[in-house]
Design a protein around this motif. Sequence first.
Motif, PDB file in Angstrom:
ATOM      1  N   LEU A   1       0.827  -1.200   0.000  1.00  0.00           N
ATOM      2  CA  LEU A   1       0.000   0.000   0.000  1.00  0.00           C
ATOM      3  C   LEU A   1       0.866   1.257   0.000  1.00  0.00           C
ATOM      4  CD1 LEU A   1      -2.928   1.015   0.096  1.00  0.00           C
ATOM      5  CD2 LEU A   1      -2.738   1.058   2.588  1.00  0.00           C
ATOM      6  N   ASP A   2       1.986   1.221   0.707  1.00  0.00           N
ATOM      7  CA  ASP A   2       2.952   2.330   0.672  1.00  0.00           C
ATOM      8  C   ASP A   2       3.375   2.625  -0.758  1.00  0.00           C
ATOM      9  OD1 ASP A   2       3.238   3.321   3.186  1.00  0.00           O
ATOM     10  OD2 ASP A   2       5.091   2.272   3.665  1.00  0.00           O
ATOM     11  N   TYR A   3       3.769   1.555  -1.458  1.00  0.00           N
ATOM     12  CA  TYR A   3       4.278   1.725  -2.822  1.00  0.00           C
ATOM     13  C   TYR A   3       3.190   2.243  -3.762  1.00  0.00           C
ATOM     14  CZ  TYR A   3       6.556   0.760  -7.250  1.00  0.00           C
ATOM     15  OH  TYR A   3       7.093   0.887  -8.497  1.00  0.00           O
ATOM     16  N   LEU A   4       1.980   1.713  -3.617  1.00  0.00           N
ATOM     17  CA  LEU A   4       0.879   2.165  -4.469  1.00  0.00           C
ATOM     18  C   LEU A   4       0.540   3.623  -4.211  1.00  0.00           C
ATOM     19  CD1 LEU A   4      -1.524  -0.920  -4.195  1.00  0.00           C
ATOM     20  CD2 LEU A   4      -0.233  -0.222  -6.215  1.00  0.00           C
ATOM     21  N   SER A   5       0.627   4.036  -2.955  1.00  0.00           N
ATOM     22  CA  SER A   5       0.215   5.394  -2.580  1.00  0.00           C
ATOM     23  C   SER A   5       1.292   6.436  -2.834  1.00  0.00           C
ATOM     24  CB  SER A   5      -0.180   5.422  -1.098  1.00  0.00           C
ATOM     25  OG  SER A   5      -1.224   4.517  -0.829  1.00  0.00           O
ATOM     26  N   PHE A   6       2.548   6.092  -2.548  1.00  0.00           N
ATOM     27  CA  PHE A   6       3.624   7.080  -2.588  1.00  0.00           C
ATOM     28  C   PHE A   6       4.759   6.728  -3.550  1.00  0.00           C
ATOM     29  CE2 PHE A   6       2.066   6.792   1.902  1.00  0.00           C
ATOM     30  CZ  PHE A   6       1.238   7.907   1.846  1.00  0.00           C
ATOM     31  N   SER A   7       4.634   5.600  -4.246  1.00  0.00           N
ATOM     32  CA  SER A   7       5.682   5.122  -5.178  1.00  0.00           C
ATOM     33  C   SER A   7       6.995   4.847  -4.462  1.00  0.00           C
ATOM     34  CB  SER A   7       5.922   6.138  -6.311  1.00  0.00           C
ATOM     35  OG  SER A   7       4.743   6.295  -7.061  1.00  0.00           O
TER      36      SER A   7
END
Length: 207
Positions: A152-158
């Motif tokens: 979710l971190d990666y999806l939200s903030f790349s």
Amino acid sequence: MTRLEFRLPKLGPARITLQEVSAAHLAERYQQIMIIAFGETILAAGGEFAALGFERDRVIAFVLAFAITTLLWRIYFYRAGLLLPTVIATSTTPAVFIQSASYAHLLMAGGIVLSAVGDAIIINHPFAEPNLVWSAVILCGPAIYLAGRARLDYLSFSRVALSRLIGLPLLVVLAPVVAFMPPGPSPRSADWSLSSLARAVASYAAG
């Protein structure tokens, strides 16, 4: 689902990239799912504790279980959980984003359920000898949860927070060692146990 794109006879595919979504509605539903999962975990731990009595070691085990659940809750709601409406609304393809985000939440919910099982183990068997299966359950719950949260971190903030990148491999690396630790606070290891380690890693990942 992206390949099929909801293909129907005569109507053809409904392109997922063109679907409209309500950012606030979906973010609220995600948060509600997580709140229910966390709430059920605390209720389950409280039920186990109340049924077995208020012995010192069970009290410590319950406090550790509650602390781990609280830390997992904080990991979700700070920051991605709170910023989900904005992230979804500003995404160039919000329907694709929520499809990937749904899998991330599924991973996190699975980790919470497994953590609840681990809580039951440390509350029911605080004096037990080390058990490989129990050790795997207690460690895999937070590990699966962190994997979903990192996604979710990666999806939200790349990008993925450094604490998540360290915490998840740390659980994996330490697994062979902690497999020989008692699940809960035992008389021989009152200050350090498998549940204590899971709490320490969760604390770091929440930082």
